[in-house]
Design a protein around this motif. Structure first.
Motif, PDB file in Angstrom:
ATOM      1  N   GLY A 109      28.871   0.897  13.719  1.00 55.04           N
ATOM      2  CA  GLY A 109      28.680  -0.543  13.581  1.00 55.04           C
ATOM      3  C   GLY A 109      27.843  -1.122  14.713  1.00 55.04           C
ATOM      4  N   VAL A 110      28.112  -0.701  15.932  1.00 55.80           N
ATOM      5  CA  VAL A 110      27.341  -1.196  17.082  1.00 55.80           C
ATOM      6  C   VAL A 110      25.891  -0.749  16.970  1.00 55.80           C
ATOM      7  N   ASP A 111      25.676   0.496  16.603  1.00 57.92           N
ATOM      8  CA  ASP A 111      24.304   0.993  16.490  1.00 57.92           C
ATOM      9  C   ASP A 111      23.567   0.362  15.308  1.00 57.92           C
ATOM     10  N   LEU A 112      24.276   0.075  14.221  1.00 55.73           N
ATOM     11  CA  LEU A 112      23.671  -0.630  13.092  1.00 55.73           C
ATOM     12  C   LEU A 112      23.260  -2.039  13.502  1.00 55.73           C
ATOM     13  N   PHE A 113      24.091  -2.716  14.270  1.00 55.64           N
ATOM     14  CA  PHE A 113      23.754  -4.041  14.773  1.00 55.64           C
ATOM     15  C   PHE A 113      22.497  -3.990  15.641  1.00 55.64           C
ATOM     16  N   ARG A 114      22.412  -2.977  16.496  1.00 55.28           N
ATOM     17  CA  ARG A 114      21.225  -2.814  17.344  1.00 55.28           C
ATOM     18  C   ARG A 114      19.979  -2.612  16.488  1.00 55.28           C
TER      19      ARG A 114
END
Length: 138
Positions: A109-114
């Motif tokens: 999720g964090v990497d998708l947001f980035r």
């Protein structure tokens, strides 16, 4: 140290791109400018920069997509326990949270947001470039 190593590793590719753009400029423009009395600085301002401006803009748009990406391998190699609080970036956080701690969903999720933020930067830069200079990726 990180910035210096990044500049050193990318300066060659940038040089190739900009030299290729410079080689596409018409030398008769420089000759005409010299005959008209233009110095090197005036030739740079009025011939070189406008001639390679589309290349500069395309490179800016492409680099905006990488603004949230960093070479986390370099950071992991330079990271110690004492400097971890100031050298931690999103990529190293995702690595620690996902691979080391096993929290794959949160790290994804964090990497998708980035990635979404990077996509927004590219689309916004492309739209601004299209409106201002009529040069864009699509």
């Amino acid at each position: 140290m990180y910035i210096g190593s990044n500049v050193w590793s990318t300066i060659g590719w940038g040089s190739i791109i900009y030299l290729a753009a410079l080689s596409g400029l018409d030398m008769e423009l420089y000759e005409a400018a010299r005959i008209d009395g233009a110095g090197r600085w005036q030739q740079t301002l009025h011939i070189t920069i406008p001639g390679i401006l589309p290349t500069i803009i395309i490179m800016l748009i492409l680099e905006m997509g990488k603004i949230m990406n960093v070479s986390y391998q370099k950071i992991l190699l330079m990271m110690t326990g004492s400097n971890q609080s100031v050298s931690d970036v999103i990529s190293t956080y995702v690595y620690r949270r996902g691979i080391i701690n096993g929290d794959f969903e949160y790290a994804t999720g964090v990497d998708l947001f980035r990635s979404v933020v990077s996509l927004i930067f590219v689309v916004a830069t492309n739209a601004i470039s299209r409106r201002v200079t009529e040069t864009s990726l699509w």
